[in-house]
Design a protein around this motif. Structure first.
Motif, mmCIF file in Angstrom:
data_model
loop_
_atom_site.group_PDB
_atom_site.id
_atom_site.type_symbol
_atom_site.label_atom_id
_atom_site.label_comp_id
_atom_site.label_asym_id
_atom_site.label_seq_id
_atom_site.Cartn_x
_atom_site.Cartn_y
_atom_site.Cartn_z
ATOM 1 N N PHE A 114 -15.879 35.958 47.589
ATOM 2 C CA PHE A 114 -16.432 34.839 48.362
ATOM 3 C C PHE A 114 -17.636 35.259 49.209
ATOM 4 O O PHE A 114 -18.658 34.589 49.230
ATOM 5 N N PHE A 115 -17.522 36.398 49.894
ATOM 6 C CA PHE A 115 -18.585 36.860 50.781
ATOM 7 C C PHE A 115 -19.528 37.816 50.046
ATOM 8 O O PHE A 115 -19.098 38.623 49.222
ATOM 9 N N LYS A 116 -20.791 37.742 50.383
ATOM 10 C CA LYS A 116 -21.800 38.677 49.901
ATOM 11 C C LYS A 116 -22.450 39.326 51.127
ATOM 12 O O LYS A 116 -22.882 38.624 52.047
ATOM 13 N N ARG A 117 -22.508 40.636 51.123
ATOM 14 C CA ARG A 117 -23.037 41.334 52.294
ATOM 15 C C ARG A 117 -24.500 41.692 52.105
ATOM 16 O O ARG A 117 -24.913 42.153 51.042
ATOM 17 N N PHE A 118 -25.285 41.504 53.171
ATOM 18 C CA PHE A 118 -26.694 41.888 53.206
ATOM 19 C C PHE A 118 -26.931 42.601 54.539
ATOM 20 O O PHE A 118 -27.255 41.972 55.547
ATOM 21 N N GLY A 119 -26.747 43.927 54.526
ATOM 22 C CA GLY A 119 -26.881 44.679 55.766
ATOM 23 C C GLY A 119 -25.773 44.324 56.736
ATOM 24 O O GLY A 119 -24.582 44.426 56.422
ATOM 25 N N ARG A 120 -26.144 43.863 57.918
ATOM 26 C CA ARG A 120 -25.148 43.474 58.910
ATOM 27 C C ARG A 120 -24.712 42.017 58.748
ATOM 28 O O ARG A 120 -23.740 41.592 59.373
ATOM 29 N N ASN A 121 -25.429 41.245 57.942
ATOM 30 C CA ASN A 121 -25.103 39.830 57.744
ATOM 31 C C ASN A 121 -24.288 39.629 56.475
ATOM 32 O O ASN A 121 -24.375 40.422 55.531
ATOM 33 N N ILE A 122 -23.527 38.544 56.464
ATOM 34 C CA ILE A 122 -22.817 38.155 55.250
ATOM 35 C C ILE A 122 -23.183 36.712 54.919
ATOM 36 O O ILE A 122 -23.540 35.928 55.808
ATOM 37 N N ARG A 123 -23.101 36.396 53.643
ATOM 38 C CA ARG A 123 -23.450 35.058 53.186
ATOM 39 C C ARG A 123 -22.300 34.498 52.357
ATOM 40 O O ARG A 123 -21.544 35.242 51.728
ATOM 41 N N CYS A 124 -22.187 33.166 52.346
ATOM 42 C CA CYS A 124 -21.188 32.513 51.514
ATOM 43 C C CYS A 124 -21.683 31.113 51.152
ATOM 44 O O CYS A 124 -22.497 30.524 51.867
ATOM 45 N N ASP A 125 -21.205 30.608 50.039
ATOM 46 C CA ASP A 125 -21.534 29.256 49.581
ATOM 47 C C ASP A 125 -20.300 28.372 49.749
ATOM 48 O O ASP A 125 -19.202 28.727 49.285
ATOM 49 N N VAL A 126 -20.485 27.215 50.405
ATOM 50 C CA VAL A 126 -19.371 26.308 50.698
ATOM 51 C C VAL A 126 -19.679 24.927 50.131
ATOM 52 O O VAL A 126 -20.752 24.370 50.404
ATOM 53 N N PRO A 127 -18.758 24.349 49.362
ATOM 54 C CA PRO A 127 -18.992 23.004 48.819
ATOM 55 C C PRO A 127 -18.687 21.917 49.856
ATOM 56 O O PRO A 127 -17.785 22.074 50.691
ATOM 57 N N ILE A 128 -19.444 20.827 49.810
ATOM 58 C CA ILE A 128 -19.155 19.656 50.626
ATOM 59 C C ILE A 128 -19.207 18.421 49.728
ATOM 60 O O ILE A 128 -19.879 18.426 48.697
#
Length: 367
Positions: A253-267
């Protein structure tokens, strides 16, 4: 008496460094080990040594320049063997090549080899830190003999071949040369009754369990050093180090980019149009975010401080949430009817306006 400057091929005002450099080249060229059975080379080598023993000493060189002898008035220079100055320079330049001029004694302690271990952890373990137990195969000191290699109570005996020095001397040419003792291998001692467990090696192969502390914030490729946990050193030398190389498993679910993480959420389409609130998973728990009316697919929201900690710091990165509209693949008849009614209602609204703007763009282009 020969002219020492001519023997070395240098001028009378040559510097000490120039004299030393010239001597090194000539000594290597005419060394008896390189000219076995060549009496002329041996005599030339003696002559070179005699010249250098004089010109390398400031006081002797001053006497030679003034009185023609190294010792001053009434004294002859003569060849008196290797002086300390010659021995130091010869050892510095040729000690390893010819086996050592003065000898180095027993084998010196050497640091053990470093080891590497690759460990795999989860994203959560990388973010918050963890303790891992690893099992490392390595050479360690034999517990039975205490690393001596001999049976308990026996102990190594002094090598009779080198009398415990680790080296043997023999005459080569006109001077003495020291070599590593072939019987004891430079240890200075031999083992007559070897230990049954290590067979005289003093080391045994063991699988050692170690606890590795993974600090919060590590990333793939991070290298951790554990001092003194490598191979045992030789001749009572210090052990090497253990290097732990970290690999982080990918998260679904999570993708890490350095100190930040990203995720895609459906609405849902309704939430995107009318707005609302949604719960978003984070590394620690979940966070509720507000979705404003008219949110477009691909729009991003930032959750401050919900990323990965920085190693050795209290600061954290952020979590970037990217929303996308979840379009249903199957609709009930009632849902289809409602959407068609919506399309009719919006025909004179946003959709109509968009079509008008689209036509205006092409009309302007044709003109």
């Amino acid at each position: 008496m020969p002219d020492y400057y001519n023997v070395l091929g240098v001028s009378r005002n040559a510097s000490d460094e120039e004299i030393k450099k010239t001597f090194r080249k000539l000594a290597l060229k005419h060394h008896p080990d390189r000219n076995q059975g060549d009496k002329a080379a041996e005599d030339k080598f003696k002559e070179i040594n005699e010249a250098y023993s004089c010109l390398s000493d400031p006081q002797k060189r001053a006497n030679y320049d003034r009185f023609g002898t190294a010792e001053g008035i009434g004294a002859g220079a003569g060849f008196g063997g290797f002086n300390s100055s010659f021995g130091d320079v010869f050892e510095e330049f040729f000690g390893d090549f010819f086996g050592g001029f003065a000898g180095h004694g027993r084998q010196r302690p050497a640091k053990g080899a470093d080891l590497r271990y690759d460990i795999e952890i989860t994203l959560y373990e990388a973010a918050f830190g963890t303790d891992k137990e690893v099992e490392i195969p390595r050479w360690e000191g034999c517990p039975t003999c205490g690393g001596t290699g001999a049976k308990p109570g026996k102990g190594p005996e002094t090598c009779k071949n080198c009398n415990g020095t680790g080296q043997v001397r023999f005459q080569q040419g006109f001077f003495s040369v020291a070599k590593t003792c072939g019987r004891c291998g430079g240890k200075g001692s031999v083992i007559k009754d070897p230990c049954n467990e290590c067979r005289g090696d003093g080391r045994v192969k063991r699988r050692r369990k170690l606890s590795v502390m993974i600090p919060p914030g590590v990333d793939a490729g991070t290298r951790l050093r554990m001092t003194g946990e490598g191979e045992i050193g030789s001749y009572n030398g210090p052990p090497g180090d253990l290097y732990i190389f970290v690999n982080v498993q990918p998260h679904p679910f999570f993708k890490r980019f350095g100190r930040n993480i990203r995720c895609d959420v459906p609405i849902s389409y309704t939430t995107a149009v009318l707005g609302g609130e949604i719960d978003v998973p984070t590394l620690e728990d979940k966070e509720r975010i507000k979705v404003p009316a008219g949110t477009q697919s691909g729009q991003e929201f930032r959750l401050r401080g919900k990323g990965v900690p920085v190693v050795g710091s209290r600061s954290k990165g952020d979590q970037i949430v990217k929303v996308y509209i979840d379009v249903p693949k199957k609709l009930t008849p009632e849902q289809k009817t409602i959407l068609r009614e919506f399309e009719k209602v919006s025909a004179n609204g946003t959709s109509r306006n968009f079509i008008d703007k689209f036509r205006d763009i092409f009309s302007a282009t044709e003109k």
